[in-house]
Design a protein around this motif. Structure first.
Motif, PDB file in Angstrom:
ATOM      1  N   VAL A   1      94.534 102.030  48.414  1.00 32.30           N
ATOM      2  CA  VAL A   1      93.633 101.193  49.222  1.00 32.30           C
ATOM      3  C   VAL A   1      92.799 100.289  48.320  1.00 32.30           C
ATOM      4  CG1 VAL A   1      91.692 101.246  50.825  1.00 32.30           C
ATOM      5  CG2 VAL A   1      93.578 102.859  51.101  1.00 32.30           C
ATOM      6  N   MET A   2      92.300 100.834  47.236  1.00 35.71           N
ATOM      7  CA  MET A   2      91.477 100.038  46.331  1.00 35.71           C
ATOM      8  C   MET A   2      92.269  98.875  45.749  1.00 35.71           C
ATOM      9  SD  MET A   2      89.479 101.233  42.859  1.00 35.71           S
ATOM     10  CE  MET A   2      91.033 101.610  42.052  1.00 35.71           C
ATOM     11  N   LEU A   3      93.500  99.118  45.311  1.00 35.68           N
ATOM     12  CA  LEU A   3      94.310  98.060  44.721  1.00 35.68           C
ATOM     13  C   LEU A   3      94.679  96.995  45.750  1.00 35.68           C
ATOM     14  CD1 LEU A   3      95.791  97.025  42.216  1.00 35.68           C
ATOM     15  CD2 LEU A   3      97.757  98.433  42.888  1.00 35.68           C
ATOM     16  N   SER A   4      95.060  97.418  46.948  1.00 35.00           N
ATOM     17  CA  SER A   4      95.462  96.449  47.973  1.00 35.00           C
ATOM     18  C   SER A   4      94.288  95.586  48.410  1.00 35.00           C
ATOM     19  CB  SER A   4      96.050  97.193  49.181  1.00 35.00           C
ATOM     20  OG  SER A   4      97.196  97.933  48.811  1.00 35.00           O
ATOM     21  N   VAL A   5      93.160  96.205  48.678  1.00 39.15           N
ATOM     22  CA  VAL A   5      92.001  95.442  49.138  1.00 39.15           C
ATOM     23  C   VAL A   5      91.495  94.512  48.036  1.00 39.15           C
ATOM     24  CG1 VAL A   5      89.616  95.643  49.936  1.00 39.15           C
ATOM     25  CG2 VAL A   5      91.354  97.175  50.834  1.00 39.15           C
ATOM     26  N   THR A   6      91.548  94.960  46.805  1.00 35.96           N
ATOM     27  CA  THR A   6      91.108  94.104  45.703  1.00 35.96           C
ATOM     28  C   THR A   6      91.944  92.838  45.610  1.00 35.96           C
ATOM     29  OG1 THR A   6      90.271  95.990  44.431  1.00 35.96           O
ATOM     30  CG2 THR A   6      90.788  93.986  43.215  1.00 35.96           C
ATOM     31  N   LEU A   7      93.263  92.982  45.680  1.00 38.37           N
ATOM     32  CA  LEU A   7      94.127  91.810  45.570  1.00 38.37           C
ATOM     33  C   LEU A   7      93.993  90.897  46.785  1.00 38.37           C
ATOM     34  CD1 LEU A   7      97.357  93.427  44.069  1.00 38.37           C
ATOM     35  CD2 LEU A   7      95.588  92.115  42.890  1.00 38.37           C
ATOM     36  N   GLU A   8      93.966  91.484  47.972  1.00 42.34           N
ATOM     37  CA  GLU A   8      93.927  90.662  49.194  1.00 42.34           C
ATOM     38  C   GLU A   8      92.604  89.916  49.332  1.00 42.34           C
ATOM     39  OE1 GLU A   8      96.856  93.730  51.656  1.00 42.34           O
ATOM     40  OE2 GLU A   8      94.690  93.681  52.018  1.00 42.34           O
ATOM     41  N   THR A   9      91.521  90.652  49.277  1.00 39.46           N
ATOM     42  CA  THR A   9      90.223  89.991  49.439  1.00 39.46           C
ATOM     43  C   THR A   9      89.840  89.189  48.200  1.00 39.46           C
ATOM     44  OG1 THR A   9      89.059  91.977  48.642  1.00 39.46           O
ATOM     45  CG2 THR A   9      89.434  91.772  51.024  1.00 39.46           C
ATOM     46  N   GLY A  10      90.247  89.637  47.011  1.00 42.52           N
ATOM     47  CA  GLY A  10      89.885  88.915  45.800  1.00 42.52           C
ATOM     48  C   GLY A  10      90.519  87.540  45.726  1.00 42.52           C
ATOM     49  N   VAL A  11      91.816  87.446  46.050  1.00 37.93           N
ATOM     50  CA  VAL A  11      92.484  86.140  46.015  1.00 37.93           C
ATOM     51  C   VAL A  11      91.889  85.215  47.072  1.00 37.93           C
ATOM     52  CG1 VAL A  11      94.684  84.980  46.390  1.00 37.93           C
ATOM     53  CG2 VAL A  11      94.592  87.075  45.029  1.00 37.93           C
ATOM     54  N   ALA A  12      91.715  85.723  48.291  1.00 40.66           N
ATOM     55  CA  ALA A  12      91.159  84.889  49.358  1.00 40.66           C
ATOM     56  C   ALA A  12      89.728  84.469  49.053  1.00 40.66           C
ATOM     57  CB  ALA A  12      91.223  85.635  50.687  1.00 40.66           C
ATOM     58  N   ALA A  13      88.930  85.397  48.528  1.00 36.39           N
ATOM     59  CA  ALA A  13      87.545  85.060  48.198  1.00 36.39           C
ATOM     60  C   ALA A  13      87.477  84.057  47.056  1.00 36.39           C
ATOM     61  CB  ALA A  13      86.768  86.329  47.835  1.00 36.39           C
ATOM     62  N   GLY A  14      88.362  84.184  46.069  1.00 36.57           N
ATOM     63  CA  GLY A  14      88.359  83.218  44.975  1.00 36.57           C
ATOM     64  C   GLY A  14      88.695  81.812  45.442  1.00 36.57           C
ATOM     65  N   ILE A  15      89.714  81.690  46.309  1.00 38.59           N
ATOM     66  CA  ILE A  15      90.099  80.357  46.801  1.00 38.59           C
ATOM     67  C   ILE A  15      88.994  79.758  47.662  1.00 38.59           C
ATOM     68  CG2 ILE A  15      91.744  79.135  48.254  1.00 38.59           C
ATOM     69  CD1 ILE A  15      93.875  81.105  47.326  1.00 38.59           C
ATOM     70  N   SER A  16      88.473  80.541  48.611  1.00 37.50           N
ATOM     71  CA  SER A  16      87.433  80.005  49.499  1.00 37.50           C
ATOM     72  C   SER A  16      86.147  79.697  48.741  1.00 37.50           C
ATOM     73  CB  SER A  16      87.151  81.002  50.618  1.00 37.50           C
ATOM     74  OG  SER A  16      86.616  82.208  50.092  1.00 37.50           O
ATOM     75  N   ALA A  17      85.801  80.532  47.761  1.00 37.15           N
ATOM     76  CA  ALA A  17      84.600  80.250  46.976  1.00 37.15           C
ATOM     77  C   ALA A  17      84.764  78.976  46.157  1.00 37.15           C
ATOM     78  CB  ALA A  17      84.287  81.436  46.061  1.00 37.15           C
ATOM     79  N   GLY A  18      85.970  78.776  45.577  1.00 36.89           N
ATOM     80  CA  GLY A  18      86.200  77.545  44.830  1.00 36.89           C
ATOM     81  C   GLY A  18      86.113  76.309  45.700  1.00 36.89           C
ATOM     82  N   LEU A  19      86.716  76.357  46.899  1.00 36.71           N
ATOM     83  CA  LEU A  19      86.658  75.204  47.803  1.00 36.71           C
ATOM     84  C   LEU A  19      85.242  74.954  48.298  1.00 36.71           C
ATOM     85  CD1 LEU A  19      89.918  75.772  49.890  1.00 36.71           C
ATOM     86  CD2 LEU A  19      89.550  74.149  48.026  1.00 36.71           C
ATOM     87  N   ALA A  20      84.543  76.022  48.675  1.00 34.86           N
ATOM     88  CA  ALA A  20      83.178  75.843  49.160  1.00 34.86           C
ATOM     89  C   ALA A  20      82.262  75.311  48.063  1.00 34.86           C
ATOM     90  CB  ALA A  20      82.641  77.174  49.698  1.00 34.86           C
ATOM     91  N   ASN A  21      82.432  75.815  46.844  1.00 33.61           N
ATOM     92  CA  ASN A  21      81.602  75.320  45.741  1.00 33.61           C
ATOM     93  C   ASN A  21      81.931  73.868  45.410  1.00 33.61           C
ATOM     94  OD1 ASN A  21      79.620  76.351  43.588  1.00 33.61           O
ATOM     95  ND2 ASN A  21      81.188  75.336  42.356  1.00 33.61           N
ATOM     96  N   TRP A  22      83.234  73.486  45.470  1.00 37.52           N
ATOM     97  CA  TRP A  22      83.606  72.082  45.248  1.00 37.52           C
ATOM     98  C   TRP A  22      82.984  71.179  46.302  1.00 37.52           C
ATOM     99  CZ3 TRP A  22      86.375  69.011  48.663  1.00 37.52           C
ATOM    100  CH2 TRP A  22      86.710  67.749  48.189  1.00 37.52           C
TER     101      TRP A  22
END
Length: 552
Positions: A405-426
């Motif tokens: 669970v830890m590995l799956s949630v880290t990859l799923e939410t981490g990738v999505a959060a990184g992309i959305s954070a980059g777009l929102a910050n841009w």
């Protein structure tokens, strides 16, 4: 109970106030020390909690008097003590295995009692008076950071003052609650009681010294943004898991009712069975979150319930497990639930940037992935707490695998959060740049407006003299193509030539006034300050244009 403790708190102060102490200046000098207040609060929590569970256990013993809970009242109290330890998620060793699948809902009782005891401890020790004074609004940043560190130190001291005696008293209860069948794990007892009491005591102290809305400022800005994003992502996933679990219970309600009828618990036993299932609902919500994340969960060795398929065997006769799906491949539309962690990560990335934007384009995606890592660790911790062994043999594996669970949630939410954070910050940086350009243009336009108005007045004056009797026609209203003081247009427009037959604006303004208001003016000598630069007198005169550099 707190009023009873407040009575004992006030009595010694009343007595001590009559005794002149050396150096005493008031009531603050005779307040109870923080460790003593923490010890009293820990004892109060254990007493009230054991009293509540002993009452419920006694009701169950009366409803089932055939020796299921022991032969007498000592066994009833020992069972209540074991339930109290289980409420802190401390496991037991039994013949042939262990018990680690404990209800998370039962943890609400000691958490609430510890929170109330922590508030009493903070008030009893007058922790508000020990805080640094409130700083003015425009105080230096160093002073604000020093005050924040002092607050965190005080909160930590309060949490330790409550958790240390609480864990020691719980160790004594674990030794008393031992019998031939169930033996609590002493290490888990100490760690679980220490962790729960520290968290509850720290939160209670935070609430006692200030309102909730200002307490997040105790954390640094960047850490606060990661915590906010993690809380949002984890909250969305837990809500989705709860909705999925409740929907499964509604769909399989006939099977749940059938299992309840097979057990035939009676009226009192039915109420206790219903209470047990309600306490296990938080575990089921976490299992639903693991199902959404992808790894799923198990209800015994060799079983798996996941979006990719269901593999079941013999399950325990708990009516709540009647909501499990049938064995076989899952419907294709159920695979859509895997999109929930990605959506949660996207929302978390936006929240992270809103709390603390990054000054660089590449910083925000990294912090977004860090938020995904924190969310994965939180999901893995909940998965570990919600599952565990329920004896030996096949029931040794119950619930989701924490590391999966830890590995799956880290990859799923981490990738999505990184992309959305980059777009929102841009977007925030891009919008900020456009706002700065617009403000600069507005300032330049406001500075050049008087120059343009002066050029328009000169054009009107020149048209009034050289035009048709000073009539205001279209040609006289037209502004000059450029002015030699206008820095934004002088590089493309020629400098107007002033000739000898021109008059100044004062004469043109007088000509525009009505004749009855016009005063006779004496004739003026011809102006000698106007130079005709077109006449170089046969090359003997050289005129230097001071604005030639701006036209080249």
């Amino acid at each position: 109970m707190t009023a009873f403790l407040d009575h004992f708190r006030a009595a010694p102060r009343t007595v001590l106030s009559r005794i002149p102490l050396p150096g005493a200046t008031g009531d603050d000098d005779v307040r109870r020390p923080l460790p003593v207040s923490g010890m009293l609060a820990a004892a109060w929590t254990l007493g009230v909690g054991l009293a509540v569970l002993t009452t419920l256990t006694l009701v169950g013993w009366i409803a089932a008097p055939r020796g299921a809970l022991g032969a007498g009242l000592p066994e009833v109290f020992r069972t209540a003590a074991q339930l109290w330890l289980a409420a802190h998620h401390a496991g037991f060793a039994i013949p042939g295995g262990s018990v680690g699948l404990l209800p998370l809902g039962l943890m609400a009782l000691p958490a609430f009692l510890l929170y109330r005891a922590g508030i009493w401890m903070a008030r009893d020790a007058d922790l508000r008076l020990r805080l640094p004074a409130r700083l003015p609004k425009n105080s230096p940043k160093e002073q604000a950071n020093a005050r924040r560190r002092a607050q965190l130190v005080l909160i930590t001291q309060a949490g330790v003052s409550l958790a240390a005696p609480y864990a020691l008293l719980a160790g004594v209860i674990a030794l008393v609650a031992r019998n031939e069948i169930t033996q609590p794990f002493l290490g888990e007892v100490l760690i679980s009681h220490l962790a729960l009491a520290f968290v509850a005591g720290a939160l209670a102290t935070v609430r006692a010294i200030g309102p909730w809305r200002v307490m997040p400022r105790l954390l640094p800005e960047r850490l606060r943004s990661v915590v906010a994003g993690t809380a949002v992502a984890m909250g969305i996933m837990l809500v989705a898991g709860a909705l999925l679990t409740l929907g499964a219970i509604v769909v399989g309600f006939d099977q749940v009712r059938h299992l309840t009828g097979v057990l035939a618990p009676g009226f009192v036993g039915g109420l206790l069975l219903l209470l047990i299932q309600v306490l296990y609902l938080p575990n089921a919500f976490v299992w639903g979150t693991a199902y959404i994340a992808g790894p799923g969960f198990a209800v015994g060795a060799g079983t798996l319930i996941a979006p990719t398929g269901v593999q079941l065997g013999t399950v325990p006769s708990l009516p709540l497990l009647g909501a499990l799906p049938e064995a076989g491949p899952s419907p294709a539309w159920l695979m859509a639930v895997i999109a929930v962690p990605f959506a949660a990560g996207a929302v978390a990335g936006v929240v992270l940037v809103r709390v603390a934007p990054s000054p660089s384009y590449e910083g925000a995606p990294l912090w977004g992935f860090a938020c995904g890592i924190a969310t994965g660790c939180a999901a893995g911790l909940l998965a570990a707490l919600s599952g565990g062994a329920l004896g030996g043999s096949r029931l040794v594996a119950m619930g989701p695998a924490a590391w999966e669970v830890m590995l799956s949630v880290t990859l799923e939410t981490g990738v999505a959060a990184g992309i959305s954070a980059g777009l929102a910050n841009w977007w925030l940086i891009f919008r900020g740049q456009n706002t700065a350009v617009a403000r600069a243009a507005a300032k330049v336009g406001s500075a050049a407006a008087p120059v343009r108005r002066a050029g328009a007045r000169l054009a009107r004056a020149a048209g009034a003299v050289t035009g048709r009797g000073g009539a205001a026609g279209p040609e006289t209203e037209r502004a000059l193509p450029g002015h030699w003081l206008d820095a934004t247009e002088c590089d493309t427009q020629p400098i107007p030539v002033i000739r000898d037959d021109w008059q100044d604006e004062h004469a043109s303004a007088a000509a525009e006034r009505p004749a009855r208001t016009r005063r006779p003016e004496p004739p003026r000598p011809p102006r000698r300050d106007i130079v005709d630069e077109t006449d170089d007198r046969g090359g003997h005169v050289i005129y230097v244009d001071p604005y030639a550099w701006d036209r080249d």
